[in-house]
Design a protein around this motif. Structure first.
Motif, PDB file in Angstrom:
ATOM      1  N   PHE A  52       0.849  -1.185   0.000  1.00  0.00           N
ATOM      2  CA  PHE A  52       0.000   0.000   0.000  1.00  0.00           C
ATOM      3  C   PHE A  52       0.892   1.244   0.000  1.00  0.00           C
ATOM      4  CE2 PHE A  52      -2.472   3.330   1.995  1.00  0.00           C
ATOM      5  CZ  PHE A  52      -3.697   3.220   1.365  1.00  0.00           C
ATOM      6  N   SER A  72       0.954  -6.911  -7.419  1.00  0.00           N
ATOM      7  CA  SER A  72      -0.225  -7.755  -7.669  1.00  0.00           C
ATOM      8  C   SER A  72       0.016  -9.196  -7.248  1.00  0.00           C
ATOM      9  CB  SER A  72      -0.609  -7.722  -9.147  1.00  0.00           C
ATOM     10  OG  SER A  72      -1.425  -6.617  -9.376  1.00  0.00           O
ATOM     11  N   LYS A  75       0.097  -9.357  -3.425  1.00  0.00           N
ATOM     12  CA  LYS A  75      -1.230  -9.185  -2.824  1.00  0.00           C
ATOM     13  C   LYS A  75      -2.120 -10.395  -3.060  1.00  0.00           C
ATOM     14  CE  LYS A  75      -1.904  -4.987  -4.553  1.00  0.00           C
ATOM     15  NZ  LYS A  75      -2.691  -3.757  -4.804  1.00  0.00           N
ATOM     16  N   ASN A  86     -13.049  -1.960   6.732  1.00  0.00           N
ATOM     17  CA  ASN A  86     -13.545  -1.387   5.482  1.00  0.00           C
ATOM     18  C   ASN A  86     -14.401  -2.382   4.708  1.00  0.00           C
ATOM     19  OD1 ASN A  86     -11.404  -3.020   4.812  1.00  0.00           O
ATOM     20  ND2 ASN A  86     -10.028  -1.309   4.460  1.00  0.00           N
ATOM     21  N   TYR A 103     -12.272 -10.276  -6.723  1.00  0.00           N
ATOM     22  CA  TYR A 103     -11.082  -9.452  -6.968  1.00  0.00           C
ATOM     23  C   TYR A 103      -9.828 -10.319  -7.109  1.00  0.00           C
ATOM     24  CZ  TYR A 103     -14.208  -5.847  -5.056  1.00  0.00           C
ATOM     25  OH  TYR A 103     -15.267  -5.027  -4.808  1.00  0.00           O
ATOM     26  N   PHE A 104      -9.907 -11.541  -6.588  1.00  0.00           N
ATOM     27  CA  PHE A 104      -8.794 -12.487  -6.720  1.00  0.00           C
ATOM     28  C   PHE A 104      -9.017 -13.447  -7.883  1.00  0.00           C
ATOM     29  CE2 PHE A 104      -8.608 -11.184  -2.283  1.00  0.00           C
ATOM     30  CZ  PHE A 104      -7.252 -11.028  -2.056  1.00  0.00           C
ATOM     31  N   ARG A 147     -12.872 -12.430   5.566  1.00  0.00           N
ATOM     32  CA  ARG A 147     -12.637 -11.911   4.222  1.00  0.00           C
ATOM     33  C   ARG A 147     -11.154 -12.019   3.849  1.00  0.00           C
ATOM     34  NH1 ARG A 147     -13.731  -5.614   3.034  1.00  0.00           N
ATOM     35  NH2 ARG A 147     -11.719  -5.506   4.107  1.00  0.00           N
TER      36      ARG A 147
ATOM     37  N   ARG B  18      -9.093  -6.490 -14.793  1.00  0.00           N
ATOM     38  CA  ARG B  18      -9.596  -6.568 -13.416  1.00  0.00           C
ATOM     39  C   ARG B  18     -10.427  -5.346 -13.038  1.00  0.00           C
ATOM     40  NH1 ARG B  18      -5.013  -9.768 -11.037  1.00  0.00           N
ATOM     41  NH2 ARG B  18      -3.721  -8.005 -11.556  1.00  0.00           N
ATOM     42  N   HIS B 104      -9.864   1.378  -0.244  1.00  0.00           N
ATOM     43  CA  HIS B 104      -8.751   0.875   0.559  1.00  0.00           C
ATOM     44  C   HIS B 104      -8.790  -0.649   0.649  1.00  0.00           C
ATOM     45  CE1 HIS B 104      -8.875   5.091   1.837  1.00  0.00           C
ATOM     46  NE2 HIS B 104      -7.610   4.943   2.167  1.00  0.00           N
ATOM     47  N   ALA B 105     -10.004  -1.182   0.827  1.00  0.00           N
ATOM     48  CA  ALA B 105     -10.129  -2.638   0.916  1.00  0.00           C
ATOM     49  C   ALA B 105      -9.755  -3.278  -0.416  1.00  0.00           C
ATOM     50  CB  ALA B 105     -11.547  -3.021   1.309  1.00  0.00           C
ATOM     51  N   MET B 106     -10.228  -2.679  -1.519  1.00  0.00           N
ATOM     52  CA  MET B 106      -9.974  -3.272  -2.834  1.00  0.00           C
ATOM     53  C   MET B 106      -8.488  -3.332  -3.152  1.00  0.00           C
ATOM     54  SD  MET B 106     -12.893  -1.478  -5.115  1.00  0.00           S
ATOM     55  CE  MET B 106     -14.579  -2.075  -5.183  1.00  0.00           C
ATOM     56  N   ILE B 107      -7.748  -2.300  -2.754  1.00  0.00           N
ATOM     57  CA  ILE B 107      -6.339  -2.307  -3.154  1.00  0.00           C
ATOM     58  C   ILE B 107      -5.463  -3.161  -2.233  1.00  0.00           C
ATOM     59  CG2 ILE B 107      -6.320  -0.233  -4.575  1.00  0.00           C
ATOM     60  CD1 ILE B 107      -5.397   1.374  -2.288  1.00  0.00           C
ATOM     61  N   THR B 108      -6.067  -3.854  -1.279  1.00  0.00           N
ATOM     62  CA  THR B 108      -5.282  -4.892  -0.596  1.00  0.00           C
ATOM     63  C   THR B 108      -5.359  -6.208  -1.373  1.00  0.00           C
ATOM     64  OG1 THR B 108      -7.096  -5.694   0.793  1.00  0.00           O
ATOM     65  CG2 THR B 108      -5.752  -3.905   1.686  1.00  0.00           C
ATOM     66  N   THR B 109      -6.213  -6.259  -2.380  1.00  0.00           N
ATOM     67  CA  THR B 109      -6.296  -7.439  -3.256  1.00  0.00           C
ATOM     68  C   THR B 109      -5.409  -7.154  -4.475  1.00  0.00           C
ATOM     69  OG1 THR B 109      -8.074  -6.678  -4.688  1.00  0.00           O
ATOM     70  CG2 THR B 109      -8.727  -7.579  -2.553  1.00  0.00           C
ATOM     71  N   PRO B 110      -5.326  -8.088  -5.413  1.00  0.00           N
ATOM     72  CA  PRO B 110      -4.465  -7.800  -6.567  1.00  0.00           C
ATOM     73  C   PRO B 110      -4.862  -6.545  -7.355  1.00  0.00           C
ATOM     74  CG  PRO B 110      -4.909 -10.139  -6.445  1.00  0.00           C
ATOM     75  CD  PRO B 110      -5.765  -9.493  -5.389  1.00  0.00           C
ATOM     76  N   LEU B 111      -6.018  -5.973  -7.084  1.00  0.00           N
ATOM     77  CA  LEU B 111      -6.416  -4.756  -7.795  1.00  0.00           C
ATOM     78  C   LEU B 111      -5.446  -3.606  -7.489  1.00  0.00           C
ATOM     79  CD1 LEU B 111     -10.232  -4.794  -7.030  1.00  0.00           C
ATOM     80  CD2 LEU B 111      -9.233  -4.851  -9.302  1.00  0.00           C
ATOM     81  N   SER B 112      -5.141  -2.823  -8.518  1.00  0.00           N
ATOM     82  CA  SER B 112      -4.329  -1.622  -8.287  1.00  0.00           C
ATOM     83  C   SER B 112      -5.264  -0.439  -8.127  1.00  0.00           C
ATOM     84  CB  SER B 112      -3.390  -1.383  -9.473  1.00  0.00           C
ATOM     85  OG  SER B 112      -4.144  -0.992 -10.603  1.00  0.00           O
ATOM     86  N   ILE B 264      -2.502   7.013  -1.468  1.00  0.00           N
ATOM     87  CA  ILE B 264      -1.273   6.305  -1.149  1.00  0.00           C
ATOM     88  C   ILE B 264      -0.299   7.265  -0.488  1.00  0.00           C
ATOM     89  CG2 ILE B 264       0.615   4.927  -2.097  1.00  0.00           C
ATOM     90  CD1 ILE B 264      -1.910   3.565  -2.810  1.00  0.00           C
TER      91      ILE B 264
END
Lengths: 312, 265
Positions: A52, A72, A75, A86, A103-104, A147, B18, B104-112, B264
């Protein structure tokens, strides 16, 4: 095998060194803690791990990949529980998990099955159709943890997993994290609860002002800096303490001591013997207690101040 | 720092398919209350149509050879698309980002972060397409459309919707709070609505207003929409469309860069 490795890891923002050239190595299968007060830099460290926050300088590798080069891929293999819940308030509990799985790139069928298992595991399956906003704080937290496990992560990163939870909810979360730890999941957590660190961490670092002060297992750190036990003594107002005198009268069984206001803490590995010697120092104590030494004592000794145990 | 700034000049968005997952998330939520939100969105342009078309239309008999109602209907199709996208990518996106913190939650996944913002833009464009098309159906039923060329309007709504979504996301990425959106609508959207040829031909306006109109995406989309509605197809429409495309391409990096800067640290 190494799960996460930081070398001279530094993070500067707004001219402030939030993380100041720290080195650490976390093994796979290990449960590792970053312990420190608010503002110590521990959240910044884990934010860099889950790609992040960009690293200012130094090296940070997660599962043998450079965080700046493969965010990517990294993560994809991480589970992240960030400080705030969140969750998606416009969706049901179950949909939160299924959507997150998408998302994965996890197929819907697999995701549904996995979601049911995880809700079961976290003890919230009866809430699967509920809207997130109708959950209690403890349930929301458990849902966030569920989650974070949706992609079968190889490393679980938790940023203050139980801050703001009541003691009951906190213990539930600890139980589940301990179970995951026993199953061999690598767990990295930040906390300012010393009890949490003792309960969950195989190894931890104590951080303050962006630096690592100490590193080791909770047990070793306590033994190294404090001993087995601590005697807390209440002093009458403004009693002078002469270190030389104290040492002479109490003998070797008192390793060290610390004074905080009108409290005197004696560090020892033989509490009973020390208790018997206490009358020798000729002070009418208002209060005395023999208790096991904790990480809190270590923290106090290392930083010269108490850890901020208040929830945010 | 110098290094970072250099990087922005040649900014290469990190976007894969994605981004569609983010669109999909918003679409799923939309499906839960599409009926109520669709209803309210086309009532407003209908009110404009009624008030101005029937009210003002009594005094204005013909504009450029067509009835006033016919004149404003295609423009209102595009402006209703603009309004719905603008609301979505301001209040809607800001709520998701700031209040619910789901970016914020989404960008902890492979999403940028780029993919998250792109997904929001696609969803904004979808709203433009959907609400504009629904209103287009309404005015078609009312008999205000006279050419089958109008079938090209829905794809146009999507493309121009990208531009509306991009500008709204730029504002969202720098907006400190909900209140600041009042400025966005007062200073940008409302003037664009009034002076982009929806209600009267721009070419009767002072020269500088015409210049400003040419610099707005709404003006070009209104021109295309009206000409398609009456079947006056010419090369000019390609020029208008090209300008809209240019807007869409040139603006794309800005919300991504600004949002990255915002989130960020």
């Amino acid at each position: 095998m190494v799960a996460v490795k930081g070398k001279k890891l530094t993070k500067i923002y707004n001219g402030i060194k939030a993380v100041d050239s720290i080195d650490f190595e976390i093994q796979q299968g290990e449960s590792f803690g970053f312990l420190g007060p608010n503002g110590a830099g521990k959240t910044t460290v884990v934010k860099m791990m889950y790609c992040f926050s960009p690293v200012t300088s130094g090296e940070l590798r997660v599962l043998d990949m450079e965080v700046s080069k493969n965010p990517s891929q990294i993560k994809n293999l991480l589970g992240v529980v960030s400080q705030d819940n969140n969750l998606d308030p416009e969706l049901s509990v179950e949909d939160n998990l299924i959507l997150f799985a998408s998302y994965f790139n996890i197929p819907r069928k697999t995701a549904q099955k996995r979601a049911r298992e995880l809700l079961e595991f976290m003890g919230i399956s009866e809430k699967s159709d509920a809207l997130v906003e109708n959950l209690s704080g403890g349930m929301k937290r458990r849902l966030v943890i569920a989650r974070s496990l949706i992609n079968h992560p190889r490393v679980l990163v938790l940023d203050e997993p139980t801050t703001g939870l009541d003691p009951h909810a906190r213990h539930l979360v600890w139980d589940q994290l301990r179970y995951l730890k026993e199953k061999g999941l690598t767990i990295i957590l930040t906390t300012h609860y010393l009890e949490e660190a003792s309960v969950l961490c195989d190894r931890l670092v104590i951080m303050d002002r962006g630096k690592i002060l100490e590193e080791g297992s909770p047990r070793d750190l306590i033994l190294k800096h404090i001993g087995k036990e601590v005697i807390e003594l209440g002093l009458p107002q403004e009693t002078p303490i002469d270190p030389q005198e104290l040492k002479k009268r109490l003998g070797d069984c008192c390793h060290d001591y610390r004074r905080e206001g009108n409290f005197l803490y004696l560090f020892t590995s033989n509490g009973q013997e020390l208790l018997e010697n206490l009358p020798l120092i000729n002070i009418p104590f208002s209060y005395q207690l023999l208790r096991p030494a904790t990480l809190e004592d270590v923290f106090l000794k290392l930083t010269g101040r108490t850890i901020n145990g208040q929830p945010d | 720092m110098v290094n970072l700034i250099n990087k922005y000049y040649i900014y290469k968005p990190q976007v894969t398919t994605r981004a569609l997952k983010v669109f999909n998330r918003n679409f799923l939520v939309f499906l839960k209350h599409w009926k109520s939100s669709l209803m309210f969105n086309f009532i407003e342009p209908l009110l404009y149509l009624a008030a101005l078309g029937f009210g003002l239309g009594v005094y204005v008999e013909e504009v450029e050879g067509i009835s006033y109602l016919q004149y404003i209907a295609p423009g209102l199709v595009v402006s209703s698309a603009m309004w719905s996208t603008s609301f979505e990518c301001t209040y809607g996106s800001f709520t998701r980002m700031q209040l619910h913190r789901i970016f914020h939650a989404m960008i902890t996944t492979p999403l940028s972060i780029d993919e998250v913002v792109t997904g929001e833009i696609i969803y904004g464009a979808f709203k433009s397409f959907l609400y504009g098309t629904v209103f287009l159906a309404v005015v078609t039923i009312l008999g205000l459309i006279s050419s089958p060329w109008v079938l090209l309007t829905p794809p146009l709504l999507f493309i121009v919707g990208i531009v509306f979504a991009e500008t709204a996301m730029i504002w969202t990425s720098i907006s400190p709070n909900f209140d600041s959106y009042a400025y966005y609508f007062t200073l940008i959207i409302t003037p664009m609505f009034l002076f982009s040829g929806v209600f009267f031909p721009v070419k009767n306006m002072p020269f500088f207003v015409q210049v400003i109109a040419w610099m707005t995406p709404l003006f070009h989309a209104v021109e295309i929409s009206r000409n398609l509605a009456i079947g006056q197809v010419s090369v000019m429409l390609f020029l208008h469309f090209f300008i809209i495309l240019l807007f869409a391409v040139l603006l794309f990096s800005f919300p991504l860069i600004l949002m990255r800067r915002r989130l960020i640290k």
